[in-house]
Design a protein around this motif. Structure first.
Motif, short mmCIF file in Angstrom:
data_model
loop_
_atom_site.label_atom_id
_atom_site.label_comp_id
_atom_site.label_asym_id
_atom_site.label_seq_id
_atom_site.Cartn_x
_atom_site.Cartn_y
_atom_site.Cartn_z
N ASP A 130 0.87 -1.20 0.12
CA ASP A 130 0.00 0.12 -0.10
C ASP A 130 1.01 1.07 0.08
O ASP A 130 1.68 1.45 0.98
CB ASP A 130 -0.92 -0.15 1.40
CG ASP A 130 -1.72 1.10 1.43
OD1 ASP A 130 -2.34 1.39 2.36
OD2 ASP A 130 -1.69 2.07 0.41
N PRO A 131 0.78 2.13 -1.06
CA PRO A 131 1.74 3.13 -1.06
C PRO A 131 1.54 4.29 -0.01
O PRO A 131 2.62 4.80 0.48
CB PRO A 131 1.13 3.91 -2.46
CG PRO A 131 0.20 3.33 -2.68
CD PRO A 131 -0.14 1.93 -2.27
N SER A 132 0.28 4.18 0.58
CA SER A 132 0.17 5.02 1.93
C SER A 132 0.94 4.37 3.06
O SER A 132 1.27 5.26 3.86
CB SER A 132 -1.42 5.40 2.32
OG SER A 132 -1.93 6.13 0.99
N ALA A 133 0.98 3.12 3.08
CA ALA A 133 1.74 2.63 4.10
C ALA A 133 3.21 3.06 3.96
O ALA A 133 4.00 3.21 5.13
CB ALA A 133 1.47 1.12 4.32
N VAL A 134 3.72 3.09 2.87
CA VAL A 134 5.24 3.34 2.83
C VAL A 134 5.35 4.78 3.06
O VAL A 134 6.33 5.02 3.61
CB VAL A 134 5.36 3.04 0.96
CG1 VAL A 134 7.10 3.59 1.03
CG2 VAL A 134 5.23 1.88 0.70
N VAL A 135 4.48 5.83 2.65
CA VAL A 135 4.59 7.08 3.12
C VAL A 135 4.59 7.15 4.56
O VAL A 135 5.39 7.88 4.99
CB VAL A 135 3.46 7.97 2.44
CG1 VAL A 135 3.33 9.48 2.95
CG2 VAL A 135 3.77 7.93 0.81
N GLY A 142 3.85 6.94 -11.74
CA GLY A 142 3.36 7.71 -12.80
C GLY A 142 1.92 7.60 -12.68
O GLY A 142 1.49 6.41 -12.64
N ARG A 143 1.29 8.37 -13.13
CA ARG A 143 -0.21 8.11 -13.43
C ARG A 143 -0.95 9.30 -14.57
O ARG A 143 -0.59 10.36 -14.36
CB ARG A 143 -0.93 8.28 -12.10
CG ARG A 143 -1.13 9.40 -11.48
CD ARG A 143 -1.15 9.29 -9.94
NE ARG A 143 -0.02 8.73 -9.20
CZ ARG A 143 -0.29 7.76 -8.19
NH1 ARG A 143 -1.35 7.53 -7.59
NH2 ARG A 143 0.88 7.36 -7.80
N LEU A 144 -1.66 8.94 -15.10
CA LEU A 144 -2.23 9.79 -16.01
C LEU A 144 -3.41 10.40 -15.16
O LEU A 144 -4.07 9.89 -14.36
CB LEU A 144 -3.23 9.28 -17.26
CG LEU A 144 -2.19 8.57 -18.19
CD1 LEU A 144 -2.67 7.95 -19.27
CD2 LEU A 144 -1.13 9.58 -18.66
N LEU A 154 -6.61 6.75 -9.36
CA LEU A 154 -5.14 6.82 -8.98
C LEU A 154 -4.94 8.42 -8.34
O LEU A 154 -4.04 8.32 -7.44
CB LEU A 154 -4.20 6.67 -10.35
CG LEU A 154 -4.34 5.28 -10.94
CD1 LEU A 154 -3.65 5.26 -12.21
CD2 LEU A 154 -3.75 4.20 -9.76
N MET A 155 -5.82 9.11 -9.02
CA MET A 155 -5.54 10.55 -8.16
C MET A 155 -6.08 10.45 -6.59
O MET A 155 -5.47 11.12 -5.90
CB MET A 155 -6.45 11.48 -9.07
CG MET A 155 -6.19 11.92 -10.55
SD MET A 155 -4.19 12.31 -10.51
CE MET A 155 -4.43 13.99 -10.44
N GLU A 156 -7.25 9.75 -6.54
CA GLU A 156 -7.55 9.50 -5.09
C GLU A 156 -6.54 9.05 -4.23
O GLU A 156 -6.22 9.27 -2.99
CB GLU A 156 -8.85 8.60 -5.25
CG GLU A 156 -10.17 9.32 -5.39
CD GLU A 156 -10.35 10.43 -4.72
OE1 GLU A 156 -10.35 10.56 -3.69
OE2 GLU A 156 -10.93 11.65 -5.62
N GLU A 157 -5.54 8.06 -4.81
CA GLU A 157 -4.61 7.39 -4.20
C GLU A 157 -3.68 8.39 -3.53
O GLU A 157 -3.19 8.34 -2.49
CB GLU A 157 -3.91 6.26 -5.02
CG GLU A 157 -2.58 5.64 -4.58
CD GLU A 157 -2.23 4.43 -5.45
OE1 GLU A 157 -2.66 3.52 -5.42
OE2 GLU A 157 -1.22 5.18 -6.33
N LEU A 158 -3.29 9.55 -4.58
CA LEU A 158 -2.33 10.27 -4.24
C LEU A 158 -2.90 11.24 -3.31
O LEU A 158 -2.25 11.75 -2.24
CB LEU A 158 -2.13 11.36 -5.44
CG LEU A 158 -0.95 10.71 -6.52
CD1 LEU A 158 -1.15 11.81 -7.64
CD2 LEU A 158 0.37 10.62 -5.81
N LYS A 159 -4.06 11.55 -3.20
CA LYS A 159 -4.90 12.18 -2.21
C LYS A 159 -4.60 11.87 -0.79
O LYS A 159 -4.36 12.38 0.18
CB LYS A 159 -6.01 12.61 -2.33
CG LYS A 159 -6.37 13.61 -3.44
CD LYS A 159 -8.11 13.64 -3.73
CE LYS A 159 -8.33 14.28 -4.98
NZ LYS A 159 -10.05 14.29 -4.95
N LYS A 160 -4.76 10.40 -0.81
CA LYS A 160 -4.79 9.69 0.58
C LYS A 160 -3.39 9.74 0.77
O LYS A 160 -3.04 10.14 2.11
CB LYS A 160 -5.13 8.38 0.35
CG LYS A 160 -5.24 7.49 1.50
CD LYS A 160 -5.55 5.91 1.54
CE LYS A 160 -5.55 5.23 2.67
NZ LYS A 160 -5.52 3.77 2.49
#
Ligand SMILES: Nc1nc2c(ncn2[C@@H]2O[C@H](COP(=O)(O)OP(=O)(O)OP(=O)(O)O)[C@@H](O)[C@H]2O)c(=O)[nH]1
Ligand SMILES: Nc1nc2c(ncn2[C@@H]2O[C@H](COP(=O)(O)OP(=O)(O)OP(=O)(O)O)[C@@H](O)[C@H]2O)c(=O)[nH]1
Ligand SMILES: [Mg+2]
Ligand SMILES: [Mg+2]
Lengths: 277, 292
Positions: free
Chosen positions: A142-147, A168-170, A176-182
């Motif tokens: 989970d990328p948020s866990a890494v963060v 990277g994401r379009l 994917l944008m929601e993932e970044l927000k999180k």
């Protein structure tokens, strides 16, 4: 557009070609052409060179000259790096880590691209090259866990700077944008005020889609600045002018190659002059 | 949309005589703006508009459709024609292996495209070998190897720091000894103005005689698509093009620019990061997309 030529009607076509070919796009090019036309009517411009200077002045007015300085005053300053696929995020982070390590700062990198093959390995090599520590797990984590873990570790180690690499994401992919927000929310919970910089990496070879990318990323994630990469190629990155005009975002850094040293602060005057080479 | 704009521009032409240079001027300007905002190269647009003007002028204004629609039809047809033939499956070499070399700017999507092609060939029961010939980018060989593992296809990795030429030669002799039918070479991203790296590609071409050399280009590329394509064409020679990242909202005018300046066909289109996201190129689909 060379030196001492007299002004001819073809001039406006030549200017249009120059500006469009530098990826300024139809709208920005038109505002510059309108300005030059108006100056010509007022007989303010007497030759080619004065037109060239007029264009440069107008463009400098549009983009402004106050672009630099990352906000790194926090105890553990956090820089989050995002953008579409292949723009140069991971490489830019390697270069940034090197810059700060050379300044005697302690840098930690979060390998939060848990999607792409060998993304973590790639950042780990940049960590070795720059001297920065890297926190990363396996693909699929989970990328948020890494963060979260990287932010915790950065604080515990007394790191001056934490830089977060994202996949990277379009901008068109809502989930994917929601993932970044999180990820942004999570780092803010762990380190108040983080991320202190949210940088969008733009490939200078990109055309008008860069404006759409910037709008969407800014709307979803509130950017603090732009990085323009691959300016060592032939692309001028002129689309950045329209982005700055519309969103008021500073261009903080430029990438000029694939090595550790190939990172420079954005210089508006140089950028505008280079449109004419 | 462009057709809506042209409808409005040509409203007054309805039911009148012919399309003339004068009465389609405004409409052609709209087409020019649409193509430029879609990132088609300036010079390519200029030539295209001249060609359309030639085809359009003198045509009777049809009563069955509006003049605006008529011009859009002409433009669309010209675009499709310019984009070239619809997909033709690349023929395999008479004696295996068929060698395909991928090249392009940094970050265009070559490594991903190589794996996507391997998946496609495997699906056609053609045994592929992926070759990791990028010794520069950190973890490049690992990236290709991981993708190969996902697909359960073979991947050749040379010794660390080994030249691409040596890696490719070793890979090719291994391919000949095993039942490999297609060799797909992933090369390092490079600038078309980097003489040393362009010479590396030329050297690979001369040593390996690839059956296909394909340029991998990002659909988001702007005006520079022409210079990039010309650079690779002149230094190495392009047989075909793979256009990546078409799953975004980029209009993809780079496709027209590259096609206009090289005359080479777009073979495949990348439509996502997953390895199944590769499709044969459809000229009519990109024409509609570029016109917007
Ligand atoms: N010439 C040049 N190449 C660059 C520059 N910045 C990055 N690159 C190259 O661009 C390619 C992609 O860089 P990455 O750092 O992997 O890009 P990314 O945005 O992290 O890519 P994804 O994580 O896959 O979305 C690599 O080959 C880099 O070496 C630059 O300023 N100039
Ligand atoms: N959305 C989308 N992303 C893609 C597509 N093709 C490749 N990518 C992504 O683009 C980025 C760059 O892809 P790579 O295959 O590493 O590009 P490359 O040309 O090999 O890069 P270099 O070797 O550094 O020159 C990765 O994040 C890929 O997942 C596509 O069709 N759509
Ligand atoms: Mg990356
Ligand atoms: Mg690659």
């Amino acid at each position: 557009v060379r030196g001492q030529r007299a002004i001819t009607p073809e001039i406006l076509d030549e200017i249009e070609e120059l500006l469009i070919s530098a990826d300024l796009g139809v709208n920005t090019s038109q505002t510059v052409i309108d300005y030059i036309q108006q100056e010509l009517k007022r007989r303010e411009l007497k030759d080619y060179l004065s037109i060239k200077n007029g264009i440069q002045e107008r463009l400098l007015q549009i983009i402004g000259t106050n672009h630099n300085g990352l906000n790194l005053t926090a105890t553990t300053a956090v820089i989050m790096v995002l953008g579409v696929n292949g723009g140069g995020k991971t490489t830019t982070i390697g270069k940034l880590a090197y810059r700060y390590q050379k300044q005697g700062k302690k840098v930690v990198l979060a390998a939060a691209d848990t999607f792409r093959a060998a993304a973590v390995e790639q950042l780990k090599i940049w960590g070795q090259r720059s001297g920065a520590g890297v926190i990363g797990y396996q693909t699929g984590a989970d990328p948020s866990a890494v963060v979260y873990d990287a932010a915790t570790a950065a604080k515990a180690r007394g790191a001056d700077i934490l830089i977060i690499d994202t996949a990277g994401r379009l901008h068109t992919k809502k989930n994917l944008m929601e993932e970044l927000k999180k990820m942004k929310r999570v780092v803010g919970r762990c380190i108040p005020g983080a991320p202190h910089e949210t940088l969008l990496v733009l490939d200078a070879t990109t055309g008008q889609n860069a404006i759409i990318q910037a709008r969407q990323f800014h709307q979803d994630l509130e950017l603090s600045g732009l990085v323009l990469t691959k300016l060592d190629g032939t692309a001028k990155g002129g689309v950045a002018i329209g982005i700055v005009a519309e969103l008021g975002l500073p261009i903080k850094l430029i990438g000029v190659g694939e090595g550790l040293d190939d990172l420079q602060d954005f210089d508006a005057q140089e950028f505008v002059s280079a449109l004419f080479y | 949309s462009l057709s809506e704009k042209l409808q409005a521009t040509f409203k007054k032409l309805r039911g009148h005589g012919k399309l003339t240079e004068k009465n389609i001027q405004e409409g052609l300007r709209e087409v020019k703006l649409a193509l430029l905002s879609a990132d088609v190269n300036y010079k390519v647009v200029k030539k295209f508009i001249e060609d359309v003007q030639q085809k359009a002028v003198g045509q009777e204004v049809l009563s069955s459709i509006s003049p605006g629609q008529q011009v859009v039809k002409i433009v669309h047809r010209e675009l499709v024609e310019l984009m070239g033939e619809s997909f033709r499956q690349p023929a395999l070499a008479p004696a295996p292996p068929t060698v395909i070399m991928l090249m392009g700017l940094q970050g265009a999507g070559k490594t991903t495209a190589a794996a996507k092609l391997a998946r496609r060939f495997k699906g056609e029961r053609r045994n592929p070998l992926l070759v990791a010939a990028d010794p520069y980018r950190p973890a490049a060989a690992q990236q290709l190897n991981l993708l190969a593992q996902q697909l359960n296809v073979a991947c050749f990795i040379g010794a660390p720091g080994q030249t691409p030429l040596k890696t490719c030669r070793q890979a090719l002799s291994q391919a000949k000894e095993t039942a490999i039918e297609v060799v797909i070479i992933d090369t390092a991203g490079r600038l078309h103005i980097d003489e040393g790296l362009m010479a590396e590609l030329t050297e690979l071409k001369q040593a390996l005689s690839p059956h296909y050399i394909w340029l991998v280009a990002d659909a988001l590329t702007g005006q520079e698509a022409v210079r990039v394509a010309q650079g690779f064409e002149q230094a190495v020679g392009i047989d075909g093009v793979i256009l990546t990242k078409m799953d975004g909202d980029a209009r993809g005018g780079a496709a027209l620019s590259i096609r206009a300046v090289t005359g080479k066909p777009i073979k495949f289109v990348g439509l996502g990061e997953k390895l199944e996201a590769l499709e044969p190129f459809h000229p009519d689909r990109i024409a509609s997309r570029i016109l917007g």
